[in-house]
Design an enzyme around this catalytic site. Structure first.
Site, PDB file in Angstrom:
ATOM      1  N   TYR A   1       0.832  -1.205   0.000  1.00 45.14           N
ATOM      2  CA  TYR A   1       0.000   0.000   0.000  1.00 45.14           C
ATOM      3  C   TYR A   1       0.866   1.255   0.000  1.00 45.14           C
ATOM      4  CZ  TYR A   1      -3.906  -3.080   1.112  1.00 45.14           C
ATOM      5  OH  TYR A   1      -4.852  -4.071   1.076  1.00 45.14           O
TER       6      TYR A   1
ATOM      7  N   LYS B   1       5.856 -13.977   4.070  1.00 45.70           N
ATOM      8  CA  LYS B   1       6.068 -14.811   2.879  1.00 45.70           C
ATOM      9  C   LYS B   1       7.528 -14.622   2.460  1.00 45.70           C
ATOM     10  CE  LYS B   1       4.409 -17.423  -0.495  1.00 45.70           C
ATOM     11  NZ  LYS B   1       3.853 -18.773  -0.312  1.00 45.70           N
TER      12      LYS B   1
ATOM     13  N   ASP C   1       0.205 -18.333   3.354  1.00 49.21           N
ATOM     14  CA  ASP C   1      -0.717 -19.309   2.758  1.00 49.21           C
ATOM     15  C   ASP C   1      -1.056 -20.418   3.764  1.00 49.21           C
ATOM     16  OD1 ASP C   1       1.997 -19.651   2.426  1.00 49.21           O
ATOM     17  OD2 ASP C   1       1.853 -20.824   0.598  1.00 49.21           O
TER      18      ASP C   1
ATOM     19  N   ASP D   1      -4.884  -7.429   5.596  1.00 51.87           N
ATOM     20  CA  ASP D   1      -6.161  -7.053   5.001  1.00 51.87           C
ATOM     21  C   ASP D   1      -6.938  -8.312   4.623  1.00 51.87           C
ATOM     22  OD1 ASP D   1      -8.133  -5.539   3.880  1.00 51.87           O
ATOM     23  OD2 ASP D   1      -7.075  -5.155   2.011  1.00 51.87           O
TER      24      ASP D   1
ATOM     25  N   ASP E   1     -10.304 -10.050   6.787  1.00 54.94           N
ATOM     26  CA  ASP E   1     -11.639 -10.210   6.191  1.00 54.94           C
ATOM     27  C   ASP E   1     -12.046 -11.677   6.203  1.00 54.94           C
ATOM     28  OD1 ASP E   1     -11.991  -7.534   5.723  1.00 54.94           O
ATOM     29  OD2 ASP E   1     -12.779  -7.839   3.698  1.00 54.94           O
TER      30      ASP E   1
END
Ligand code: ATP
Length: 331
Positions: free
Chosen positions: A124, A169, A200, A224, A228
């Protein structure tokens, strides 16, 4: 204490007034500063927010925010991203905890963890170039940014079960090695037990074994997505609050958006917005915020619940029942 109140668009205009009434029931000395920002304002004036709005918000201590509808128009400046950046709200906090009698997709209710998402860096960064044949976005990880989010997560873990999970990651994204190293060092320095896991694997593990986690710290995009996803563990988007915290300011918003499909029908679930009030009160150091949990348990038991939870109550009816419980308890 000065609180900017931004209802925004859609169901933000329904759930925030209800949340404000619940806050008022505590009789705290809070000066409320209402601001109209978002899509409706953009349609009316051509600007979703102005520099003056930012100054007004900076003159407050905290923000209670509903939701704004976003549109892919180049002249539409993202209200949320602008406020996050201007107030340097670096820590996004999402508690994932089931409410009594409500279960999500997994049917489980044996978990209670918090996702701490770095809110200012990563993918971002806003540093990008968009072309017809090549588009790229720079993923930024800094020592300073990683240190402050790791500090925040470790302090939170110390107040809870002292357990930190670092999600990354770094096997593919080498920029995550810095994030991982800093988080490990910070956890060691604080004496917090920690482990790390690839994002993952974490997505799978959160669905299979949510009970394993206490405080989860991760970078912007991963946070993010995971947060969710975790809303599905608790049953409805209408139940999940969030806080964005900086050194000076704090900003509280339900995780759901403006939900245009149900806006205006009076059926939106106000509990996420009411739980934002609880987080605001915790941030203010107000222990009476626990009354909000009690009031929510009470309405759930009495089945005063909105249609997303299988009930028939309206947004206002749920809010009124919670407000009454608190007023009665405070005498
Ligand atoms: P936006 O474009 O502002 O992100 P959206 O509709 O794409 O809005 P959300 O508002 O997050 O995304 O909601 C997704 C769906 O979940 C909605 O269509 C709505 O039916 C449901 N929902 C979201 N919030 C609530 C709530 N508070 N109460 C009941 N249902 C909700």
């Amino acid at each position: 204490m000065k609180l900017a109140v931004i209802e925004g668009d859609g169901i933000g205009r329904e759930v925030i007034p209800v949340a404000v009434k619940v806050l008022d029931a505590f009789g705290l000395e809070i000066e409320k500063v209402p601001l109209e920002l978002g899509y409706a304002r953009w349609e009316r004036t051509g600007a979703a927010m102005s520099d003056q709005d930012i100054e007004t918000i900076k003159g407050c201590d905290a923000v209670l925010f509903g939701a704004v509808t976003t549109v892919p128009d180049p002249s539409y400046k993202s209200v949320l991203l602008t406020i996050r950046k201007e107030l340097d709200l670096y820590a996004n906090i999402r508690p994932v905890k089931p409410l009594p009698g409500v279960t999500g997709v997994t049917g489980r209710s044996d978990f209670d963890f918090i996702i701490v998402r770095e809110n200012t860096e990563g993918l971002y960064s806003g540093i990008e170039e968009i072309g017809p044949d090549l588009s790229w976005t720079k993923r930024v990880v800094t020592r300073k940014g990683s240190e402050r989010i790791a500090e925040y997560a470790c302090k939170l873990a110390k107040k809870r079960k002292n357990n930190l999970t670092i999600v990354h990651k770094s096997n593919v994204l080498k920029s995550d090695k810095l994030f991982l190293d800093v988080c490990r060092q910070t956890a060691s320095a604080h004496g917090v037990e920690y482990s790390d896991i690839l994002v993952d694997s974490m997505a799978y593990s959160l669905m299979m074994h949510p009970e394993r986690y206490d405080v989860v710290v991760t970078t912007n995009l991963f946070g993010d997505i995971l947060s969710d996803m975790c809303a599905s563990l608790v049953g409805s988007l209408g139940l999940v609050p969030s806080a964005n915290i900086g050194e000076k300011y704090a900003f509280f918003e339900p995780v759901h958006g403006s939900a245009p499909d149900i806006a205006g029908k009076g059926i939106s679930n106000p509990l996420a917005a009411i739980l934002c009030v609880k987080m605001l009160m915790e941030w203010m150091g107000q222990s009476r915020s626990l009354l909000i949990d009690e009031a929510i348990v009470d309405v759930l038991q009495k089945k005063i619940i909105t249609p997303d939870l299988g009930g028939t109550a309206s947004t206002t009816e749920v809010g009124n029942a919670i407000e009454k419980y608190i007023r009665d308890a405070l005498g």
